[in-house]
Design a protein around this motif. Structure first.
Motif, short mmCIF file in Angstrom:
data_model
loop_
_atom_site.label_atom_id
_atom_site.label_comp_id
_atom_site.label_asym_id
_atom_site.label_seq_id
_atom_site.Cartn_x
_atom_site.Cartn_y
_atom_site.Cartn_z
N LEU A 80 0.76 -1.24 -0.11
CA LEU A 80 0.09 -0.04 0.06
C LEU A 80 0.73 1.33 -0.10
CD1 LEU A 80 -2.91 -1.16 2.47
CD2 LEU A 80 -3.01 -0.91 0.04
N SER A 81 0.52 2.23 -0.65
CA SER A 81 1.17 3.63 -0.85
C SER A 81 1.47 4.33 0.65
CB SER A 81 0.44 4.48 -1.68
OG SER A 81 -0.80 4.92 -1.19
N ALA A 82 0.57 4.07 1.50
CA ALA A 82 0.82 4.54 2.97
C ALA A 82 1.70 3.58 3.70
CB ALA A 82 -0.70 4.65 3.51
N ILE A 133 -14.00 1.49 -13.89
CA ILE A 133 -14.13 1.86 -12.54
C ILE A 133 -12.80 0.94 -11.84
CG2 ILE A 133 -15.93 0.80 -11.48
CD1 ILE A 133 -16.19 3.06 -9.30
N GLU A 134 -12.19 1.29 -10.74
CA GLU A 134 -11.21 0.32 -10.13
C GLU A 134 -11.64 0.22 -8.75
OE1 GLU A 134 -6.38 -0.01 -9.17
OE2 GLU A 134 -7.10 1.59 -10.61
N VAL A 135 -11.35 -1.18 -8.37
CA VAL A 135 -11.33 -1.25 -6.79
C VAL A 135 -10.03 -1.21 -6.42
CG1 VAL A 135 -11.78 -3.94 -7.15
CG2 VAL A 135 -12.52 -2.84 -5.06
N GLY A 136 -9.83 -0.66 -5.13
CA GLY A 136 -8.16 -0.60 -4.89
C GLY A 136 -8.00 -0.06 -3.52
N ASN A 137 -6.74 0.02 -3.03
CA ASN A 137 -6.54 0.64 -1.79
C ASN A 137 -7.34 -0.49 -0.77
OD1 ASN A 137 -5.01 2.56 -2.73
ND2 ASN A 137 -6.42 4.30 -2.48
N ILE A 138 -6.83 -1.65 -0.90
CA ILE A 138 -7.80 -2.86 -0.29
C ILE A 138 -6.90 -3.06 0.98
CG2 ILE A 138 -8.69 -4.83 -0.18
CD1 ILE A 138 -9.24 -4.60 -3.19
N LEU A 139 -7.45 -3.26 2.27
CA LEU A 139 -6.75 -3.39 3.49
C LEU A 139 -7.45 -4.41 4.37
CD1 LEU A 139 -4.53 -3.28 5.64
CD2 LEU A 139 -5.66 -1.64 6.50
N LYS A 173 -5.76 -3.75 -9.91
CA LYS A 173 -4.27 -3.44 -10.18
C LYS A 173 -3.82 -3.77 -8.86
CE LYS A 173 -5.44 0.19 -14.03
NZ LYS A 173 -6.44 0.65 -13.20
N CYS A 174 -2.66 -4.14 -9.13
CA CYS A 174 -1.75 -4.45 -7.89
C CYS A 174 -0.22 -4.51 -8.48
CB CYS A 174 -2.01 -5.72 -7.23
SG CYS A 174 -1.86 -7.38 -8.28
N ASN A 175 0.82 -4.19 -7.42
CA ASN A 175 2.15 -4.70 -7.48
C ASN A 175 2.44 -6.09 -8.13
OD1 ASN A 175 5.03 -5.25 -7.17
ND2 ASN A 175 5.03 -3.38 -5.80
N ALA A 176 2.96 -6.20 -9.19
CA ALA A 176 3.34 -7.50 -9.81
C ALA A 176 3.86 -8.31 -8.92
CB ALA A 176 3.96 -7.31 -10.94
N LEU A 177 4.71 -7.92 -7.81
CA LEU A 177 5.32 -8.71 -6.85
C LEU A 177 4.15 -9.21 -5.81
CD1 LEU A 177 8.64 -7.09 -6.43
CD2 LEU A 177 8.10 -8.95 -7.98
N GLN A 198 7.67 -0.64 -14.89
CA GLN A 198 8.08 0.52 -14.45
C GLN A 198 6.91 1.35 -14.35
OE1 GLN A 198 12.84 0.25 -15.42
NE2 GLN A 198 11.67 2.13 -16.07
N HIS A 199 5.80 0.95 -13.85
CA HIS A 199 4.69 1.86 -13.91
C HIS A 199 4.43 3.13 -12.70
CE1 HIS A 199 0.05 2.22 -12.96
NE2 HIS A 199 0.25 2.61 -14.06
N MET A 200 5.33 2.67 -11.55
CA MET A 200 4.96 3.62 -10.36
C MET A 200 6.40 3.53 -9.68
SD MET A 200 1.25 2.91 -9.49
CE MET A 200 0.74 4.36 -8.24
N ILE A 201 6.44 4.52 -8.88
CA ILE A 201 7.47 4.40 -7.86
C ILE A 201 6.87 4.79 -6.62
CG2 ILE A 201 9.60 5.58 -6.81
CD1 ILE A 201 9.99 6.87 -9.70
#
Length: 252
Positions: A80-82, A133-139, A173-177, A198-201
């Protein structure tokens, strides 16, 4: 990406199927009927195990912080970005601000029986004009992981996007790892569409992003599988599933 008129085609020609126009000369997509989808609003979606509710830091932050921080819980935040927060005050401050945004639109996942917040998710990258629409930031905290409520939460949000709001493409969408997230996407019925290199940092680290999607014409089958899996008859006296979700969907 720049686009040029095909050779021999008048620039600015309007597709429409009229003989002698661009429609007859080059391949184009199928017509899409209807107007834009509705933008999601802070609504409540109720299920048997959980409810999806607008995130309220005063109601949800304390519970979510307690369930997501402490020894052996840092892995929850790895993708997660946070980052894990130093204390509850910092956590509540971050989520108070996050709850004010329209995109991502943040929801708490709460236990139906207790009202305790056990996770969160968002609608994000919302494009009503394209009905995407995307579902994301899932915790999912340990209290929610590997429970029927975790699957039900994703079912409720997908159903709302397709049936109430009119979207035709629902993305994941998710980190490929992030192997667990990728397995979850496939288990829920999303189709893998490719890798954005290399989509994001994120947190100073390079991220390749795996893209998945579920389409509106695929939703009826996915919905039937969700509902069959969530049926109490699919669980034994100890709460163990009788059939896997992906097996149910494959048999339909």
């Amino acid at each position: 990406m720049s686009e040029q008129a095909a050779p021999g085609i008048r620039s600015g020609a309007v597709p429409g199927g009229v003989p002698g126009t661009i429609h007859d000369a080059v391949p184009l997509g199928a017509p899409v009927e209807g107007g834009p989808a509705r933008r999601p609003a802070p609504v409540t979606l109720r299920g048997h195990h959980v409810a999806i509710v607008p995130f309220d830091a005063e109601q949800h932050a304390a519970s979510l912080y307690a369930l997501s921080h402490g020894p052996e819980k840092e892995a929850l935040w790895a993708y997660l970005s946070a980052a894990p927060f130093p204390d509850e005050t910092a956590f509540a401050r971050f989520y108070t601000e996050a709850a004010t945004k329209a995109d991502p639109l943040l929801f708490a996942i709460v236990e139906a029986a207790t009202g305790r917040a056990v996770g969160h998710a968002t609608y994000m990258r919302i494009e009503p004009a394209h009905r995407v629409i995307e579902v994301g930031n899932i915790l999912h905290t340990p209290a929610l992981q590997r429970t029927p409520g975790a699957t039900e939460a994703m079912y409720l949000m997908a159903r709302h996007a397709f049936e109430d709001l009119g979207y035709r493409r629902y993305e994941w969408k998710c980190n490929a790892l992030n192997a667990p997230s990728r397995r979850t996407a496939e288990r829920l019925g999303f189709t893998y569409e490719g890798l954005f290199r290399q989509h994001m940092i994120i947190k100073g680290l390079s991220r390749d992003t795996a893209w998945y999607a579920l389409l509106d014409h695929e939703w009826p089958k996915a919905k039937a599988a969700f509902e069959a899996w969530l049926d109490p008859a699919n669980f034994d006296a100890e709460g163990r599933q009788t059939q896997r979700l992906e097996d149910i969907r494959a048999a339909l």
